[in-house]
Design a protein around this motif. Sequence first.
Motif, PDB file in Angstrom:
ATOM      1  N   SER A   1       0.830  -1.195   0.000  1.00 42.78           N
ATOM      2  CA  SER A   1       0.000   0.000   0.000  1.00 42.78           C
ATOM      3  C   SER A   1       0.867   1.248   0.000  1.00 42.78           C
ATOM      4  O   SER A   1       2.019   1.236   0.457  1.00 42.78           O
ATOM      5  CB  SER A   1      -0.910   0.000   1.234  1.00 42.78           C
ATOM      6  OG  SER A   1      -0.132   0.146   2.408  1.00 42.78           O
TER       7      SER A   1
ATOM      8  N   GLY B   1      -7.080  -3.933   7.394  1.00 46.97           N
ATOM      9  CA  GLY B   1      -7.077  -2.514   7.091  1.00 46.97           C
ATOM     10  C   GLY B   1      -6.098  -1.786   7.982  1.00 46.97           C
ATOM     11  O   GLY B   1      -5.659  -2.301   9.019  1.00 46.97           O
TER      12      GLY B   1
ATOM     13  N   TRP C   1      -4.670   5.411   4.299  1.00 48.31           N
ATOM     14  CA  TRP C   1      -5.447   4.288   4.818  1.00 48.31           C
ATOM     15  C   TRP C   1      -5.722   3.291   3.692  1.00 48.31           C
ATOM     16  O   TRP C   1      -5.632   3.632   2.523  1.00 48.31           O
ATOM     17  CB  TRP C   1      -6.764   4.738   5.447  1.00 48.31           C
ATOM     18  CG  TRP C   1      -7.724   5.427   4.501  1.00 48.31           C
ATOM     19  CD1 TRP C   1      -7.836   6.767   4.267  1.00 48.31           C
ATOM     20  CD2 TRP C   1      -8.687   4.797   3.640  1.00 48.31           C
ATOM     21  NE1 TRP C   1      -8.801   7.020   3.334  1.00 48.31           N
ATOM     22  CE2 TRP C   1      -9.349   5.833   2.924  1.00 48.31           C
ATOM     23  CE3 TRP C   1      -9.060   3.477   3.402  1.00 48.31           C
ATOM     24  CZ2 TRP C   1     -10.353   5.562   1.994  1.00 48.31           C
ATOM     25  CZ3 TRP C   1     -10.067   3.208   2.478  1.00 48.31           C
ATOM     26  CH2 TRP C   1     -10.703   4.238   1.798  1.00 48.31           C
ATOM     27  N   TYR C   2      -6.014   2.065   4.075  1.00 48.50           N
ATOM     28  CA  TYR C   2      -6.461   1.072   3.106  1.00 48.50           C
ATOM     29  C   TYR C   2      -7.343   0.046   3.813  1.00 48.50           C
ATOM     30  O   TYR C   2      -7.272  -0.143   5.030  1.00 48.50           O
ATOM     31  CB  TYR C   2      -5.280   0.370   2.416  1.00 48.50           C
ATOM     32  CG  TYR C   2      -4.492  -0.558   3.319  1.00 48.50           C
ATOM     33  CD1 TYR C   2      -4.874  -1.886   3.519  1.00 48.50           C
ATOM     34  CD2 TYR C   2      -3.352  -0.114   3.988  1.00 48.50           C
ATOM     35  CE1 TYR C   2      -4.157  -2.732   4.347  1.00 48.50           C
ATOM     36  CE2 TYR C   2      -2.623  -0.946   4.808  1.00 48.50           C
ATOM     37  CZ  TYR C   2      -3.030  -2.249   4.991  1.00 48.50           C
ATOM     38  OH  TYR C   2      -2.320  -3.083   5.816  1.00 48.50           O
TER      39      TYR C   2
ATOM     40  N   GLN D   1      -8.785  -4.029   2.731  1.00 51.88           N
ATOM     41  CA  GLN D   1      -8.665  -5.055   1.704  1.00 51.88           C
ATOM     42  C   GLN D   1      -9.294  -6.362   2.165  1.00 51.88           C
ATOM     43  O   GLN D   1      -9.504  -6.580   3.362  1.00 51.88           O
ATOM     44  CB  GLN D   1      -7.204  -5.280   1.325  1.00 51.88           C
ATOM     45  CG  GLN D   1      -6.333  -5.785   2.462  1.00 51.88           C
ATOM     46  CD  GLN D   1      -4.861  -5.844   2.086  1.00 51.88           C
ATOM     47  OE1 GLN D   1      -4.368  -5.050   1.291  1.00 51.88           O
ATOM     48  NE2 GLN D   1      -4.144  -6.817   2.633  1.00 51.88           N
TER      49      GLN D   1
ATOM     50  N   ARG E   1      -9.012  -4.264  -2.866  1.00 56.11           N
ATOM     51  CA  ARG E   1      -8.397  -3.290  -1.955  1.00 56.11           C
ATOM     52  C   ARG E   1      -8.802  -1.882  -2.368  1.00 56.11           C
ATOM     53  O   ARG E   1      -8.846  -1.558  -3.549  1.00 56.11           O
ATOM     54  CB  ARG E   1      -6.869  -3.398  -1.980  1.00 56.11           C
ATOM     55  CG  ARG E   1      -6.169  -2.378  -1.083  1.00 56.11           C
ATOM     56  CD  ARG E   1      -4.675  -2.613  -0.972  1.00 56.11           C
ATOM     57  NE  ARG E   1      -3.975  -2.333  -2.226  1.00 56.11           N
ATOM     58  CZ  ARG E   1      -2.660  -2.532  -2.409  1.00 56.11           C
ATOM     59  NH1 ARG E   1      -1.921  -3.039  -1.431  1.00 56.11           N
ATOM     60  NH2 ARG E   1      -2.094  -2.254  -3.573  1.00 56.11           N
TER      61      ARG E   1
ATOM     62  N   GLN F   1      -7.591   1.986  -1.282  1.00 59.16           N
ATOM     63  CA  GLN F   1      -6.611   2.737  -0.509  1.00 59.16           C
ATOM     64  C   GLN F   1      -6.620   4.196  -0.926  1.00 59.16           C
ATOM     65  O   GLN F   1      -6.971   4.537  -2.057  1.00 59.16           O
ATOM     66  CB  GLN F   1      -5.214   2.152  -0.684  1.00 59.16           C
ATOM     67  CG  GLN F   1      -4.674   2.188  -2.093  1.00 59.16           C
ATOM     68  CD  GLN F   1      -3.195   1.804  -2.140  1.00 59.16           C
ATOM     69  OE1 GLN F   1      -2.417   2.128  -1.227  1.00 59.16           O
ATOM     70  NE2 GLN F   1      -2.787   1.109  -3.192  1.00 59.16           N
ATOM     71  N   GLN F   2      -6.228   5.035   0.018  1.00 54.75           N
ATOM     72  CA  GLN F   2      -6.166   6.474  -0.239  1.00 54.75           C
ATOM     73  C   GLN F   2      -5.003   7.048   0.552  1.00 54.75           C
ATOM     74  O   GLN F   2      -4.735   6.633   1.684  1.00 54.75           O
ATOM     75  CB  GLN F   2      -7.479   7.142   0.173  1.00 54.75           C
ATOM     76  CG  GLN F   2      -7.564   8.626  -0.160  1.00 54.75           C
ATOM     77  CD  GLN F   2      -8.954   9.186   0.028  1.00 54.75           C
ATOM     78  OE1 GLN F   2      -9.941   8.583  -0.400  1.00 54.75           O
ATOM     79  NE2 GLN F   2      -9.059  10.323   0.701  1.00 54.75           N
ATOM     80  N   HIS F   3      -4.295   8.008  -0.055  1.00 56.99           N
ATOM     81  CA  HIS F   3      -3.164   8.600   0.651  1.00 56.99           C
ATOM     82  C   HIS F   3      -2.943  10.024   0.173  1.00 56.99           C
ATOM     83  O   HIS F   3      -3.337  10.399  -0.936  1.00 56.99           O
ATOM     84  CB  HIS F   3      -1.896   7.776   0.427  1.00 56.99           C
ATOM     85  CG  HIS F   3      -1.311   7.925  -0.950  1.00 56.99           C
ATOM     86  ND1 HIS F   3      -1.824   7.282  -2.055  1.00 56.99           N
ATOM     87  CD2 HIS F   3      -0.260   8.657  -1.412  1.00 56.99           C
ATOM     88  CE1 HIS F   3      -1.121   7.597  -3.113  1.00 56.99           C
ATOM     89  NE2 HIS F   3      -0.163   8.439  -2.766  1.00 56.99           N
TER      90      HIS F   3
ATOM     91  N   ARG G   1      -6.529   8.082  -4.766  1.00 59.86           N
ATOM     92  CA  ARG G   1      -7.277   6.900  -4.328  1.00 59.86           C
ATOM     93  C   ARG G   1      -7.092   5.811  -5.371  1.00 59.86           C
ATOM     94  O   ARG G   1      -7.033   6.084  -6.571  1.00 59.86           O
ATOM     95  CB  ARG G   1      -8.766   7.223  -4.157  1.00 59.86           C
ATOM     96  CG  ARG G   1      -9.615   6.038  -3.702  1.00 59.86           C
ATOM     97  CD  ARG G   1     -11.101   6.366  -3.716  1.00 59.86           C
ATOM     98  NE  ARG G   1     -11.402   7.483  -2.828  1.00 59.86           N
ATOM     99  CZ  ARG G   1     -11.973   8.611  -3.233  1.00 59.86           C
ATOM    100  NH1 ARG G   1     -12.297   8.789  -4.506  1.00 59.86           N
ATOM    101  NH2 ARG G   1     -12.224   9.572  -2.360  1.00 59.86           N
TER     102      ARG G   1
END
Length: 398
Positions: free
Chosen positions: A142, A269, A291-292, A294, A314, A316-318, A342
């Motif tokens: 991730s 997660g 965060w993620y 899955q 999955r 995810q966002q950062h 994302r």
Amino acid sequence: MLALLLPLALSPDARAAKVYSGSTETFDEVGFQVGGYLQPRFQWEQEDTAAGHEGDLGFAIRRARFETSASFVRSADGVDGWKGPSLASGLTFELMPEAKLQDAWVDLRLFHPLQLRLGQFKAPTTRNQLVSTSAVLFQDLSALADLAPQRDMGAQLMGFVGRHHLDYAVGVFNGEGTNRLSNVNDQFLVAGRASVSPLGAPSRVSEILPQGWSLLGKDAPMGAYDPQATFTLGGMGFRNVLGAEGTAEGTWGVGADAFFHYRWVNLSGEWLMGAVDWEDAAIADYGFTGWYAQAAIFPPMVPWAQDHLAVIARVQQHDALDPDVAGSVPLVGPTDEAQAAREITAGLAVFAGAPWFGKADKPDLHAVRAQVQWSMRQELEDLGYDNDELLLATQLSF
């Protein structure tokens, strides 16, 4: 090659085969092992020339790891194979795109709850990066894992209680990253994490457990498996200082993670937040978040498929440069790594295992596996571009 087979110990990534097993007057068990894994893949990533994104099309090898190991056990008790004072050490090499040392550590194991590790190894930060890259759900970790320290040189106290009902690790590191000869600024990275598994957990962390996972372990007699549920809650934090005096940057981060398994369902997660504080007032401070979540779900009540075939997903966002902390930070273009993003990934995975490969009484999900997945990527600061990806990923462990 003989040098690599000297007293080395099983690394967290290892899928090793024993090349020697015996005993001495001092140790009840002495073992030397060699192992590794390959991750060939085919990748197609969209091209967007207007955004300056070249895309990708072709074959690659994500990882080619070689690992050697040895262990010196004073008295075996069936829980992780040792009890009381024992010694271990380990070496791991990455061979792609060029040879590089990954891990080099020595352990002094006084008791299960009290162990000391010295050398170069993974700092106790995010769960995703601590899981062996041979046992993660997605070969590409991730984005959250890149926001926290990973491998470094240092010392760490660690241990566990019961059947890993409680695990902890606290370490002090140079904070310079891998394969650096010294601590250039006399400052240290301090990192620690703890996790709780009320129902017990496996000794070696994986993001996927088989339907028949049991606390009895994979060496239990044939037919001894019974479906076991487990869930783990963890937390971590770190603080580091990089750079020379006057231009140093201080980084801190905290995070939490969760893992759940029951029969055909694996869920996990993680969340992370932190900030970078520059000593030079002319450089803007900033924060980062990620965060993620899955899942791997095997089709229940479908013979063979429920043990070998899984739907994987999955989200995810950062944001590596959080404007809520840093203020207005203009992006240099759509491909700027500071842009919040994302990614939504879905696919299908085949875990070959027994009867094709391996032994039915010692299942290993990750020995031979292949998965096809599609990732839809979304830029969240109004500078979108075409960069979705189709990936066929495979793995062979030995």
